[in-house]
Design an enzyme around this catalytic site. Structure first.
Site, PDB file in Angstrom:
ATOM      1  N   ARG A  50       0.849  -1.204   0.000  1.00  0.00           N
ATOM      2  CA  ARG A  50       0.000   0.000   0.000  1.00  0.00           C
ATOM      3  C   ARG A  50       0.880   1.249   0.000  1.00  0.00           C
ATOM      4  O   ARG A  50       0.525   2.277  -0.562  1.00  0.00           O
ATOM      5  CB  ARG A  50      -0.982   0.002   1.186  1.00  0.00           C
ATOM      6  CG  ARG A  50      -1.743   1.324   1.330  1.00  0.00           C
ATOM      7  CD  ARG A  50      -3.099   1.221   2.043  1.00  0.00           C
ATOM      8  NE  ARG A  50      -3.103   0.356   3.191  1.00  0.00           N
ATOM      9  CZ  ARG A  50      -2.487   0.634   4.363  1.00  0.00           C
ATOM     10  NH1 ARG A  50      -1.823   1.757   4.519  1.00  0.00           N
ATOM     11  NH2 ARG A  50      -2.542  -0.226   5.357  1.00  0.00           N
ATOM     12  N   TYR A 102     -16.001  15.512 -17.486  1.00  0.00           N
ATOM     13  CA  TYR A 102     -16.383  14.104 -17.421  1.00  0.00           C
ATOM     14  C   TYR A 102     -17.507  13.947 -16.389  1.00  0.00           C
ATOM     15  O   TYR A 102     -17.406  14.484 -15.279  1.00  0.00           O
ATOM     16  CB  TYR A 102     -15.151  13.281 -17.021  1.00  0.00           C
ATOM     17  CG  TYR A 102     -15.451  11.827 -16.806  1.00  0.00           C
ATOM     18  CD1 TYR A 102     -15.794  11.016 -17.883  1.00  0.00           C
ATOM     19  CD2 TYR A 102     -15.421  11.263 -15.536  1.00  0.00           C
ATOM     20  CE1 TYR A 102     -16.087   9.674 -17.694  1.00  0.00           C
ATOM     21  CE2 TYR A 102     -15.707   9.928 -15.341  1.00  0.00           C
ATOM     22  CZ  TYR A 102     -16.043   9.134 -16.416  1.00  0.00           C
ATOM     23  OH  TYR A 102     -16.325   7.821 -16.229  1.00  0.00           O
ATOM     24  N   ASP A 173      -7.296  17.879 -16.359  1.00  0.00           N
ATOM     25  CA  ASP A 173      -7.532  16.479 -16.694  1.00  0.00           C
ATOM     26  C   ASP A 173      -7.128  16.324 -18.162  1.00  0.00           C
ATOM     27  O   ASP A 173      -7.781  16.852 -19.062  1.00  0.00           O
ATOM     28  CB  ASP A 173      -9.013  16.142 -16.473  1.00  0.00           C
ATOM     29  CG  ASP A 173      -9.341  14.679 -16.766  1.00  0.00           C
ATOM     30  OD1 ASP A 173      -8.627  14.051 -17.564  1.00  0.00           O
ATOM     31  OD2 ASP A 173     -10.338  14.181 -16.206  1.00  0.00           O
ATOM     32  N   LYS A 198      -7.960   4.962 -20.270  1.00  0.00           N
ATOM     33  CA  LYS A 198      -8.202   5.393 -21.642  1.00  0.00           C
ATOM     34  C   LYS A 198      -6.945   5.217 -22.504  1.00  0.00           C
ATOM     35  O   LYS A 198      -6.504   4.112 -22.696  1.00  0.00           O
ATOM     36  CB  LYS A 198      -8.728   6.833 -21.632  1.00  0.00           C
ATOM     37  CG  LYS A 198      -9.797   7.088 -20.543  1.00  0.00           C
ATOM     38  CD  LYS A 198     -11.075   6.269 -20.727  1.00  0.00           C
ATOM     39  CE  LYS A 198     -11.996   6.280 -19.502  1.00  0.00           C
ATOM     40  NZ  LYS A 198     -12.392   7.575 -19.011  1.00  0.00           N
TER      41      LYS A 198
HETATM   42  C1  LIG Z   1     -12.950   8.128 -17.831  1.00  0.00           C
HETATM   43  C2  LIG Z   1     -12.570   9.460 -17.380  1.00  0.00           C
HETATM   44  C3  LIG Z   1     -12.353   9.741 -16.025  1.00  0.00           C
HETATM   45  C4  LIG Z   1     -12.565   8.704 -14.952  1.00  0.00           C
HETATM   46  O1  LIG Z   1     -11.650   7.654 -15.045  1.00  0.00           O
HETATM   47  P1  LIG Z   1     -11.979   6.134 -14.639  1.00  0.00           P
HETATM   48  O2  LIG Z   1     -10.705   5.438 -14.936  1.00  0.00           O
HETATM   49  O3  LIG Z   1     -13.143   5.673 -15.452  1.00  0.00           O
HETATM   50  O4  LIG Z   1     -12.316   6.149 -13.174  1.00  0.00           O
HETATM   51  C5  LIG Z   1     -11.959  11.020 -15.685  1.00  0.00           C
HETATM   52  N1  LIG Z   1     -11.798  11.988 -16.623  1.00  0.00           N
HETATM   53  C6  LIG Z   1     -12.007  11.756 -17.916  1.00  0.00           C
HETATM   54  C7  LIG Z   1     -11.815  12.858 -18.913  1.00  0.00           C
HETATM   55  C8  LIG Z   1     -12.399  10.496 -18.348  1.00  0.00           C
HETATM   56  O5  LIG Z   1     -12.626  10.270 -19.652  1.00  0.00           O
END
Ligand SMILES: *Cc1c(COP(=O)(O)O)cnc(C)c1O
Length: 388
Positions: A50, A102, A173, A198
């Site tokens: 952890r 998001y 982000d 992603k």
């Molecule tokens: C998918 C996504 C998230 C969240 O990520 P997860 O891995 O699904 O928890 C945050 N920001 C953006 C722009 C995303 O496309």
């Protein structure tokens, strides 16, 4: 000479010259929860997974190198990363957030962070002046660019200047662009967020999330919080993301090439009322993208002439999968209204331009002709059935 990003995806410069993995080319998966000590007060540098695990640590160094940060932290999902990020704020802190984020981030801010006393102003960072919303409690500005799903582009350097002037953190982000196309820290951001699920992972098979920073004080807070709250990425998943990153460059290039072809094809369709792709010169953010990014990405949104047309496309696609998520090798089509943005209040959704005839495509690495062949078949069948 500083290495180019494709090379940095494969080779971690600071790790070279060390030969402690039997020469293995693939970084080992240290599938262990704990580590033995050779004596009292002696540690291998690892005590409990952890706190840190070598496979996760290696991935974090690669991510930090790709984003030009001093530290990166790997989480079990993008939302786990953003949730932990919110822990650096305290009750009454105020955050200016873009209104087209998001859906999961909006859900977190409205239902969890707000409950913890953090206040938000949701504004359109492309159109409104961020400065007008700054109060004495404001601590941070939180943006995505291009936004999801409307592909609005914010000039990161301009917002960074405002943030610096008022002593605020700028959080970006960067999921949609990936570090291959855009590096917000170089443009003045303090913290970069990624859903590693992603483009970084890239194969629609693993969840992951990252926080990256170039500030030592923030890195120290993240390090304390990740070991305390425990949402770090597992060793095997860290390895999957490391493997995904090796092909980030060629995947981004190929997906983008396909996205451009699909965007121009969609533009010619009678049933399509609007194609929103920042790589089209008529897109409002085209010039800013050219200035702050090395590409336009492979995400595009389009509006159909009716809800019935949109629904029919979702029903008929076969090779293109009707699924949430993005950034993988397979092309996915998403219905923001009922999927990614279902929990966003309808009035905000509509204000942002997300309607029941809006579809979003995450273009993958298939042959573009096959993608267009399937879209063409689906469009022609729908036109016949709906008589349009
Ligand atoms: C998918 C996504 C998230 C969240 O990520 P997860 O891995 O699904 O928890 C945050 N920001 C953006 C722009 C995303 O496309």
């Amino acid at each position: 000479m500083e290495r180019k990003i494709e090379t940095k995806c494969l080779h971690l410069e600071e790790d070279e010259g060390r030969n402690n993995h039997y020469g293995a080319i693939s970084y080992p998966i240290y599938q262990t929860a704990t580590y033995a000590h050779s004596g009292v007060g002696r540690s291998t540098g690892y005590d409990y997974s952890r706190l840190q695990n070598p496979t996760k640590e290696h991935l974090e160094k690669v991510i930090a190198s790709l984003e030009n940060g001093i530290s990166a932290f790997a989480f079990s999902s993008g939302m786990a990363a953003i949730s932990l990020l919110m822990e650096i704020f305290k009750p009454d802190d105020h955050i200016i957030a873009d209104s087209d984020l998001y859906g999961g981030s909006i859900r977190l801010f409205r239902n969890v962070s707000a409950k913890n006393g953090i206040k938000f102003s949701n504004i359109d960072c492309c159109k409104e002046n961020v400065e007008d919303f700054i109060t004495s409690d404001t601590k941070a500005i939180y943006i995505e660019t291009p936004t999801n799903p409307m592909m609005n582009v914010t000039d990161i350097a301009v917002v960074a200047e405002t943030a610096k002037k008022h002593g605020l953190l700028l959080i970006v982000d960067n999921t949609f662009m990936s570090p291959y196309f855009q590096n917000p820290l170089n443009l003045g951001a303090d913290i970069v967020v990624h859903s590693g699920t992603k483009y970084l992972g890239g194969h629609n098979d693993t969840l992951a999330g990252f926080l990256v920073t170039n500030r030592a004080d923030i890195a120290e807070k993240f390090a304390f919080l990740i070991k305390t709250t425990g949402a770090g990425l597992a060793p095997f998943d860290s390895w999957l993301i490391l493997r995904g990153i090796k092909t980030l460059g060629i995947r981004m290039e190929k997906s983008q090439e396909n996205a451009i072809k699909v965007a121009y094809w969609l533009k010619k369709q009678k049933a399509v009322t609007k194609v929103i792709y920042p790589g089209l010169p008529e897109h409002m953010g085209y010039e800013i993208m050219k200035k702050q990014a090395r590409g336009f990405g492979a995400m595009l949104t389009f509006q159909l002439e009716s809800k019935a047309f949109a629904l029919s496309i979702l029903e008929k696609v076969r090779m293109i999968k009707f699924a949430e998520s993005l950034g993988g090798v397979e092309t996915l089509i998403t219905y923001p209204t009922t999927q990614t943005h279902a929990d966003v209040p309808q009035e905000i959704r509509e204000k942002n331009g997300i309607t029941e005839s809006t579809l979003r495509l995450s273009v993958g690495i298939e042959n573009a002709e096959d993608l267009i062949y399937e879209l063409d078949k689906v469009f022609r069948e729908t036109e016949r059935e709906l008589n349009v």
